[in-house]
Design a protein around this motif. Structure first.
Motif, PDB file in Angstrom:
ATOM      1  N   PHE A   1      -0.420   6.934 -14.574  1.00  0.00           N
ATOM      2  CA  PHE A   1       0.087   5.726 -14.411  1.00  0.00           C
ATOM      3  C   PHE A   1       0.278   5.078 -15.786  1.00  0.00           C
TER       4      PHE A   1
ATOM      5  N   ALA B   1      -4.850   7.457 -12.753  1.00  0.00           N
ATOM      6  CA  ALA B   1      -4.873   6.222 -13.451  1.00  0.00           C
ATOM      7  C   ALA B   1      -4.169   6.614 -14.750  1.00  0.00           C
TER       8      ALA B   1
ATOM      9  N   VAL C   1       5.933   5.564  -8.263  1.00  0.00           N
ATOM     10  CA  VAL C   1       4.586   6.158  -7.612  1.00  0.00           C
ATOM     11  C   VAL C   1       4.737   7.297  -6.988  1.00  0.00           C
TER      12      VAL C   1
ATOM     13  N   THR D   1      -9.775   1.053 -11.850  1.00  0.00           N
ATOM     14  CA  THR D   1     -10.519   2.277 -10.926  1.00  0.00           C
ATOM     15  C   THR D   1     -12.046   1.667 -10.673  1.00  0.00           C
TER      16      THR D   1
ATOM     17  N   TYR E   1      -5.184   6.077  -1.591  1.00  0.00           N
ATOM     18  CA  TYR E   1      -4.117   5.248  -1.729  1.00  0.00           C
ATOM     19  C   TYR E   1      -4.032   4.308  -2.788  1.00  0.00           C
ATOM     20  N   LEU E   2      -2.745   3.683  -3.273  1.00  0.00           N
ATOM     21  CA  LEU E   2      -2.563   2.898  -4.291  1.00  0.00           C
ATOM     22  C   LEU E   2      -2.092   1.611  -3.572  1.00  0.00           C
TER      23      LEU E   2
ATOM     24  N   GLU F   1      -9.262  10.114  -9.552  1.00  0.00           N
ATOM     25  CA  GLU F   1      -8.672   8.967  -9.498  1.00  0.00           C
ATOM     26  C   GLU F   1      -8.568   8.609 -11.386  1.00  0.00           C
TER      27      GLU F   1
ATOM     28  N   ILE G   1      -3.783   0.808 -13.736  1.00  0.00           N
ATOM     29  CA  ILE G   1      -4.326   0.899 -12.313  1.00  0.00           C
ATOM     30  C   ILE G   1      -5.914   0.688 -12.566  1.00  0.00           C
TER      31      ILE G   1
ATOM     32  N   LEU H   1      -6.618   1.861  -6.892  1.00  0.00           N
ATOM     33  CA  LEU H   1      -6.647   3.084  -6.338  1.00  0.00           C
ATOM     34  C   LEU H   1      -7.731   2.749  -5.230  1.00  0.00           C
TER      35      LEU H   1
ATOM     36  N   TYR I   1       0.777  -1.139  -0.021  1.00  0.00           N
ATOM     37  CA  TYR I   1       0.043   0.097  -0.096  1.00  0.00           C
ATOM     38  C   TYR I   1       0.960   1.273  -0.092  1.00  0.00           C
TER      39      TYR I   1
ATOM     40  N   MET J   1      -3.387  -3.990  -9.353  1.00  0.00           N
ATOM     41  CA  MET J   1      -2.959  -2.656  -8.736  1.00  0.00           C
ATOM     42  C   MET J   1      -4.358  -1.954  -8.882  1.00  0.00           C
TER      43      MET J   1
END
Length: 176
Positions: free
Chosen positions: A27, A24, A161, A36, A142-143, A20, A34, A69, A7, A67
């Protein structure tokens, strides 16, 4: 069997709330896919396949399941599953008392500030003051990276990150 999860909790999450999709996307641009709530990343991967172009290549090569969020405007415990919580004064187990307090959806008090009362010594502690053998915190954003193979974990992942989320606390959890 237990699985290892990581985390990454931003030290300042206020500027990330509600972003979000933008996060994403950031990333995605560095080859990290990631998930969502709207699951748009899976459609984006399908579009790449349909168009015959590869998705962005990642700088990181390690084994994991997924992975994503996480978070909530009223905070969530991180990791999501905490296995032990104790009274900071007498050490009595307060896991069930804490979760009972945290599951009160009608409460307007933020999760880390909710009071948990120890039945053994009658100490009233804020949730964030409870003790645990494993690290935990509360966050609105958080991720998470689930089911990591510890043998091939890439320690440089945190730097990638933090380029997007800013400075983060890294928490490793073994979850059953």
């Amino acid at each position: 069997m237990a699985e290892m999860s990581k985390y990454f909790v931003p030290k300042d999450d206020a500027h990330l709330l509600g972003k979000e999709r933008e996060i994403a996307d950031a990333f995605w641009n560095v080859g990290l896919f990631i998930t969502t709530e709207d699951q748009f990343i899976y459609q984006r991967i399908k579009d790449c396949e349909k168009e015959g172009r590869p998705p962005p290549e990642s700088l990181h090569d390690f084994t994991f399941a997924e992975m994503g969020l996480g978070g909530s405007p009223s905070f969530e415990p991180v990791p999501n599953s905490i296995n032990d919580l104790a009274c900071p004064k007498c050490g009595s187990d307060l896991l069930s008392e804490a979760y009972e307090e945290w599951e009160d959806e009608d409460s307007e008090v933020a999760l880390p500030l909710r009071t948990v009362t120890c039945p053994s010594c009658n100490t009233h502690s804020k949730s964030a003051e409870l003790k645990s053998e494993d690290p935990f915190t509360f966050s609105r954003f958080y991720l998470w990276v689930s089911d990591i193979e510890s043998e091939d974990w890439d320690e440089s992942f945190k730097a990638s990150v933090e380029k997007i989320l800013g400075p983060c606390q890294e928490i490793t959890a073994w979850e059953i």
